[in-house]
Design an enzyme around this catalytic site. Structure first.
Site, PDB file in Angstrom:
ATOM      1  N   SER A 262      10.096  16.491  -2.021  1.00  0.00           N
ATOM      2  CA  SER A 262      11.013  17.739  -1.757  1.00  0.00           C
ATOM      3  C   SER A 262      10.129  18.712  -1.585  1.00  0.00           C
ATOM      4  CB  SER A 262      11.733  17.758  -2.966  1.00  0.00           C
ATOM      5  OG  SER A 262      11.098  18.165  -4.063  1.00  0.00           O
ATOM      6  N   LYS A 263      10.883  19.948  -1.246  1.00  0.00           N
ATOM      7  CA  LYS A 263      10.489  21.324  -1.111  1.00  0.00           C
ATOM      8  C   LYS A 263       9.647  21.783  -2.391  1.00  0.00           C
ATOM      9  CE  LYS A 263      11.998  25.984  -0.712  1.00  0.00           C
ATOM     10  NZ  LYS A 263      13.175  26.614  -0.589  1.00  0.00           N
TER      11      LYS A 263
END
Length: 504
Positions: A262-263
């Protein structure tokens, strides 16, 4: 392959393109190019509530920077456009109606409140509410109404959706190029909404219709769509269309622990998860990108190709052309691929060494200009050639070789303590005499002259060469010291040694 394949990358413009999306695009591109096929970009923007402006341009810029441009898509109109779903919305209702007429879909008038009540009642009994064969004949839909009643409610503008009528009790046989043969019992499927109350199709209907109309032969997409495969196959069958071949790609996993990359992982561990920097139009926050962090597109593509695939041989460094030649869908792995930031840097370093030096020279010149340093391309090329072996990014060339452009004004304290002795100034003065006399002034001639003097003087090499390097660089770093001296020239070499003698 008899028919030239047509594949599509179909992102939603709801935010920046994650590297997982770039990898999906890459695998589609490699497959198309290997098989003389067509790579299509389709923007799936039917979810207007989650639409984020400038995302489409970001997606296109990302594919172009990565060197995997699409053949057909927005701005590159082919015979199958338009390529934005929002511009195709008048096409979908006719197909939903076709399924109603064939008995494969039905109108459902259930209100949100009614469905919520059903869910709660099921939960109270420890069950999960699924709208399908076991309860659809008791709910508020056209399966339980006369044609006249249905028409009356439609004419009255009553809110409704169109649902797919999943078979009650059937074993569905599915096949996937990557995952092989699978079986699904249709009794566990829900009757998915195909057409929403706002007059827009859901992803499932729009996706199938567009893939059919665009003559897509292979659907290569992420593992998260695997649960939709049964429905999509049933929709193809209901329409009487040949289904494309499907291939579901493994997830890209976090570097540590379980779960999808994920970011937040990137922010926490200091690496990008987007190809280009993304500036959020709503919050004005910025997320770093591989391009702005100094990565070469060739390195990013090579790294992504190996997240879920490898050719089964030792070779790891690939150009795009070599990836096209060796890529096979059936050798893509089933299990998730763990993202490794250090391995990404390794790919970057390898590709930096292989890069055309003119690319590095142009990049390094930009850095020098930002610092107000003017230098000829010829000189910068010489410096790049000496430094690139130790560099991972173009920016490293400045960090490891600033002394080719500026005189050191201070010296590494530990090095000074260790190597600059009482007689060092005298030795360096002698080196100045040799430098002054050396003609032609190049690395070979200077090396020969200095080494001959050292051997004749009875001094150790370290006693001479270490302070020589410290004088020119200010620290014990850098390439061959004679190459440094030859590059900066006789005058600057003498000037730096004299400054060191005075200072130290």
């Amino acid at each position: 392959m008899s028919q030239n394949p047509r594949v599509r990358f179909a992102p939603s413009p709801t935010g920046p393109l994650h590297i997982g999306g770039v990898r999906t695009a890459l695998y589609n591109y490699l497959f198309a190019k290997k098989n003389n096929g067509t790579f299509i970009l389709r923007i799936e923007d039917t979810d207007q509530q989650r639409y984020v402006e400038r995302t489409e341009e970001y997606i296109i810029d990302s594919l172009n920077w990565c060197g995997i441009p699409f053949d057909e898509g927005p701005g590159k109109e082919g015979d199958f456009g338009p390529y934005r779903q929002s511009e195709r919305k008048d096409k979908y209702f006719a197909f939903a109606k076709q399924l109603i007429d064939s008995g494969d879909a039905y109108y459902a008038f259930d209100s949100e409140e009614a469905l919520d009540k059903e869910r709660k009642e099921h939960e109270a009994q420890g069950k999960t509410f699924i709208y399908n064969w076991h309860n659809r004949n008791k709910l508020d839909n056209s399966l339980n109404l006369t044609a006249e009643e249905v028409q009356k409610r439609l004419d009255g503008g009553e809110e409704h959706v169109i649902r797919f009528k999943s078979p009650a009790d059937e074993t569905l046989y599915l096949d996937d190029i990557i995952r092989g043969d699978m079986e699904v019992q249709t009794s566990v499927l829900d009757d998915k909404v195909l057409f929403k109350g706002d007059g827009m199709p859901t992803y499932h209907l729009a996706n199938i219709v567009d893939d059919h109309l665009m003559e897509i032969t292979h659907v290569i997409r992420g593992e998260e769509w695997l649960p939709s495969l049964a429905l999509h196959k049933l929709l193809y069958r209901a329409f009487g269309w040949d289904a494309p071949q499907f291939a579901h790609l493994p997830l890209i996993m976090k570097p540590v622990g379980k779960g999808k990359l994920s970011k937040r992982d990137g922010e926490k561990m200091g690496f990008p998860v987007f190809p280009l920097e993304w500036k959020d139009p709503k919050s004005d926050t910025r997320s770093s990108g591989y391009r702005e962090d100094g990565y070469l597109p060739e390195a990013v593509i090579n790294m992504l190709a190996f997240l879920g695939w490898n050719p089964g041989i030792e070779k790891e460094i690939y150009s795009l052309e070599e990836l096209i030649a060796d890529f096979e869908l059936n050798t893509v792995h089933k299990s998730g691929a763990k993202f490794d930031p250090d391995k990404t840097k390794w790919f970057q370093q390898q590709h930096l060494q292989l890069a055309d030096e003119s690319v590095l020279v142009a990049g390094f010149k930009e850095i020098l200009e930002e610092k107000g340093i003017e230098s000829s391309a010829e000189y910068v090329a010489k410096v790049v050639h000496l430094l690139k072996e130790r560099a991972v990014f173009i920016s490293d060339l400045w960090e490891s070789g600033w002394y080719f452009f500026e005189r050191p004004t201070s010296y590494d304290e530990k090095a000074v303590k260790k190597i600059w002795k009482e007689d060092t100034g005298e030795i360096m003065s002698k080196i100045c005499e040799i430098i002054y006399k050396t003609e032609p002034f190049n690395a070979e001639a200077l090396s020969a002259a200095v080494k001959e003097w050292i051997q004749g003087s009875g001094l150790g090499f370290g006693k001479v060469m270490q302070p020589f390097r410290l004088s020119l660089v200010g620290a014990m770093q850098g390439p061959d010291v004679f190459e440094i001296a030859a590059s900066i020239g006789k005058e600057k070499t003498l000037e730096r040694i004299r400054f060191a003698i005075e200072s130290l």
